[in-house]
Write a protein that holds these residues in place. Sequence first.
Motif, PDB file in Angstrom:
ATOM      1  N   PRO A  59      32.605 -88.410  11.753  1.00 13.38           N
ATOM      2  CA  PRO A  59      32.799 -89.836  12.020  1.00 13.38           C
ATOM      3  C   PRO A  59      34.280 -90.188  12.168  1.00 13.38           C
ATOM      4  O   PRO A  59      35.141 -89.505  11.624  1.00 13.38           O
ATOM      5  N   ASP A  60      34.541 -91.234  12.913  1.00 10.42           N
ATOM      6  CA  ASP A  60      35.917 -91.706  13.077  1.00 10.42           C
ATOM      7  C   ASP A  60      36.373 -92.408  11.805  1.00 10.42           C
ATOM      8  O   ASP A  60      35.611 -93.154  11.191  1.00 10.42           O
ATOM      9  N   ARG A  61      37.618 -92.161  11.435  1.00 11.39           N
ATOM     10  CA  ARG A  61      38.194 -92.847  10.281  1.00 11.39           C
ATOM     11  C   ARG A  61      38.308 -94.329  10.633  1.00 11.39           C
ATOM     12  O   ARG A  61      38.651 -94.681  11.758  1.00 11.39           O
ATOM     13  N   PRO A  62      38.035 -95.224   9.687  1.00  8.74           N
ATOM     14  CA  PRO A  62      38.134 -96.660   9.975  1.00  8.74           C
ATOM     15  C   PRO A  62      39.558 -97.044  10.374  1.00  8.74           C
ATOM     16  O   PRO A  62      40.522 -96.458   9.882  1.00  8.74           O
ATOM     17  N   GLU A  63      39.666 -98.027  11.270  1.00  8.44           N
ATOM     18  CA  GLU A  63      40.996 -98.498  11.679  1.00  8.44           C
ATOM     19  C   GLU A  63      41.732 -99.127  10.509  1.00  8.44           C
ATOM     20  O   GLU A  63      42.930 -98.937  10.344  1.00  8.44           O
ATOM     21  N   THR A  64      41.012 -99.896   9.704  1.00  8.25           N
ATOM     22  CA  THR A  64      41.595-100.532   8.526  1.00  8.25           C
ATOM     23  C   THR A  64      40.928 -99.943   7.293  1.00  8.25           C
ATOM     24  O   THR A  64      39.705 -99.986   7.167  1.00  8.25           O
ATOM     25  N   LEU A  65      41.736 -99.390   6.403  1.00  7.82           N
ATOM     26  CA  LEU A  65      41.192 -98.794   5.184  1.00  7.82           C
ATOM     27  C   LEU A  65      41.116 -99.838   4.080  1.00  7.82           C
ATOM     28  O   LEU A  65      42.138-100.381   3.648  1.00  7.82           O
ATOM     29  N   THR A  66      39.902-100.128   3.672  1.00  5.02           N
ATOM     30  CA  THR A  66      39.630-101.025   2.554  1.00  5.02           C
ATOM     31  C   THR A  66      38.640-100.305   1.642  1.00  5.02           C
ATOM     32  O   THR A  66      38.071 -99.270   2.028  1.00  5.02           O
ATOM     33  N   GLU A  67      38.399-100.846   0.473  1.00  5.22           N
ATOM     34  CA  GLU A  67      37.432-100.221  -0.428  1.00  5.22           C
ATOM     35  C   GLU A  67      36.073-100.075   0.258  1.00  5.22           C
ATOM     36  O   GLU A  67      35.443 -99.022   0.198  1.00  5.22           O
ATOM     37  N   SER A  68      35.643-101.111   0.939  1.00  7.40           N
ATOM     38  CA  SER A  68      34.345-101.094   1.610  1.00  7.40           C
ATOM     39  C   SER A  68      34.304-100.104   2.783  1.00  7.40           C
ATOM     40  O   SER A  68      33.352 -99.330   2.917  1.00  7.40           O
ATOM     41  N   SER A  69      35.344-100.107   3.625  1.00  9.92           N
ATOM     42  CA  SER A  69      35.335 -99.215   4.793  1.00  9.92           C
ATOM     43  C   SER A  69      35.465 -97.754   4.369  1.00  9.92           C
ATOM     44  O   SER A  69      34.846 -96.869   4.978  1.00  9.92           O
ATOM     45  N   GLU A  97      44.827 -94.906  -5.274  1.00  5.60           N
ATOM     46  CA  GLU A  97      45.691 -94.137  -6.162  1.00  5.60           C
ATOM     47  C   GLU A  97      46.797 -93.467  -5.361  1.00  5.60           C
ATOM     48  O   GLU A  97      46.524 -92.852  -4.334  1.00  5.60           O
ATOM     49  N   SER A  98      48.006 -93.573  -5.843  1.00  3.20           N
ATOM     50  CA  SER A  98      49.160 -92.871  -5.264  1.00  3.20           C
ATOM     51  C   SER A  98      49.288 -93.070  -3.753  1.00  3.20           C
ATOM     52  O   SER A  98      49.561 -92.126  -3.018  1.00  3.20           O
ATOM     53  N   GLY A  99      49.036 -94.273  -3.279  1.00  5.16           N
ATOM     54  CA  GLY A  99      49.180 -94.559  -1.859  1.00  5.16           C
ATOM     55  C   GLY A  99      48.045 -94.059  -0.989  1.00  5.16           C
ATOM     56  O   GLY A  99      48.163 -94.040   0.238  1.00  5.16           O
ATOM     57  N   ALA A 100      46.940 -93.637  -1.594  1.00  2.95           N
ATOM     58  CA  ALA A 100      45.786 -93.143  -0.839  1.00  2.95           C
ATOM     59  C   ALA A 100      44.510 -93.712  -1.455  1.00  2.95           C
ATOM     60  O   ALA A 100      44.520 -94.226  -2.572  1.00  2.95           O
ATOM     61  N   TRP A 101      43.428 -93.615  -0.708  1.00  3.42           N
ATOM     62  CA  TRP A 101      42.126 -94.003  -1.231  1.00  3.42           C
ATOM     63  C   TRP A 101      41.460 -92.757  -1.785  1.00  3.42           C
ATOM     64  O   TRP A 101      41.382 -91.722  -1.112  1.00  3.42           O
ATOM     65  N   ARG A 102      40.975 -92.840  -3.022  1.00  2.00           N
ATOM     66  CA  ARG A 102      40.267 -91.741  -3.685  1.00  2.00           C
ATOM     67  C   ARG A 102      38.806 -92.166  -3.812  1.00  2.00           C
ATOM     68  O   ARG A 102      38.512 -93.177  -4.448  1.00  2.00           O
ATOM     69  N   ALA A 103      37.914 -91.380  -3.216  1.00  6.55           N
ATOM     70  CA  ALA A 103      36.488 -91.691  -3.274  1.00  6.55           C
ATOM     71  C   ALA A 103      35.729 -90.488  -3.810  1.00  6.55           C
ATOM     72  O   ALA A 103      35.953 -89.360  -3.373  1.00  6.55           O
ATOM     73  N   VAL A 104      34.834 -90.740  -4.756  1.00  2.72           N
ATOM     74  CA  VAL A 104      34.018 -89.684  -5.348  1.00  2.72           C
ATOM     75  C   VAL A 104      32.594 -89.853  -4.814  1.00  2.72           C
ATOM     76  O   VAL A 104      32.013 -90.932  -4.896  1.00  2.72           O
ATOM     77  N   VAL A 105      32.059 -88.770  -4.249  1.00  8.22           N
ATOM     78  CA  VAL A 105      30.734 -88.827  -3.630  1.00  8.22           C
ATOM     79  C   VAL A 105      29.891 -87.651  -4.125  1.00  8.22           C
ATOM     80  O   VAL A 105      30.401 -86.540  -4.292  1.00  8.22           O
ATOM     81  N   THR A 106      28.612 -87.924  -4.384  1.00  9.63           N
ATOM     82  CA  THR A 106      27.681 -86.909  -4.876  1.00  9.63           C
ATOM     83  C   THR A 106      26.523 -86.782  -3.902  1.00  9.63           C
ATOM     84  O   THR A 106      25.976 -87.793  -3.447  1.00  9.63           O
ATOM     85  N   CYS A 107      26.157 -85.535  -3.594  1.00  7.31           N
ATOM     86  CA  CYS A 107      25.031 -85.276  -2.679  1.00  7.31           C
ATOM     87  C   CYS A 107      24.109 -84.214  -3.248  1.00  7.31           C
ATOM     88  O   CYS A 107      24.545 -83.291  -3.929  1.00  7.31           O
ATOM     89  N   TYR A 134      37.151 -87.254  -2.161  1.00  2.00           N
ATOM     90  CA  TYR A 134      37.809 -87.430  -0.871  1.00  2.00           C
ATOM     91  C   TYR A 134      39.091 -88.209  -1.093  1.00  2.00           C
ATOM     92  O   TYR A 134      39.111 -89.186  -1.851  1.00  2.00           O
ATOM     93  N   TRP A 135      40.150 -87.777  -0.422  1.00  7.46           N
ATOM     94  CA  TRP A 135      41.414 -88.503  -0.397  1.00  7.46           C
ATOM     95  C   TRP A 135      41.606 -88.945   1.045  1.00  7.46           C
ATOM     96  O   TRP A 135      41.695 -88.105   1.943  1.00  7.46           O
ATOM     97  N   VAL A 136      41.648 -90.239   1.282  1.00 14.36           N
ATOM     98  CA  VAL A 136      41.731 -90.781   2.631  1.00 14.36           C
ATOM     99  C   VAL A 136      43.029 -91.568   2.764  1.00 14.36           C
ATOM    100  O   VAL A 136      43.301 -92.462   1.970  1.00 14.36           O
ATOM    101  N   THR A 137      43.827 -91.203   3.769  1.00 14.98           N
ATOM    102  CA  THR A 137      45.050 -91.941   4.091  1.00 14.98           C
ATOM    103  C   THR A 137      44.958 -92.350   5.559  1.00 14.98           C
ATOM    104  O   THR A 137      43.990 -92.029   6.246  1.00 14.98           O
ATOM    105  N   GLU A 138      45.987 -93.020   6.034  1.00 19.53           N
ATOM    106  CA  GLU A 138      46.037 -93.413   7.447  1.00 19.53           C
ATOM    107  C   GLU A 138      46.037 -92.184   8.362  1.00 19.53           C
ATOM    108  O   GLU A 138      45.618 -92.256   9.502  1.00 19.53           O
TER     109      GLU A 138
END
Length: 171
Positions: free
Chosen positions: A68-78, A115-125, A157-161
């Motif tokens: 998938p394409d990374r969102p243009e604007t990174l927010t908690e929801s996106s 966190e630390s200028g990036a988005w940290r997301a924890v996902v379980t599958c 996951y660590w997501v930045t621009e």
Amino acid sequence: MRPRSALLAAATALLLVTAGCVSTPGGPSTPTDSPTEASPDAATSTAASATTVPGTPLDWPDGPKKRPDRPETLTESSVREFVNTTEYRYVYNSLWYDDTTEVDAECEVDSVTRESGAWRAVVTCTAYSNTGGGPRENGTGTSTVVHADYFTQTWVYWVTEDSVHRVESGE
């Protein structure tokens, strides 16, 4: 064949047959993105672009699901939606073998934080797949169904621009 040699041969065959059931799909991630040369505007990049995050860039497994394409604007929801979709497709492709494969995967995002200028997301599958089981070409029955389990696994996951990194969770 001596009994000990037969036992060793049988153990080796069993190890080879079950290897796919006990290893993690896709194996360890390795960087695939080649480094880009710095542009003259690199000095004016945002703090998020310069953020160093754990792990390596996400290596996409072969399969029918596109990254998938990374969102243009990174927010908690996106980020939550992006990471959920990314992990689902990653796991799906990791378990997919061919057009006879049926994959069942369920993913849930446990948390998203900044966190630390990036988005940290924890996902379980949790997932599994079944491949084969269709009629044989010679019409003498059906092929064997190969089952693969993707036992419940949690990833960070660590997501930045500029990047998406996937790191095994220690939680």
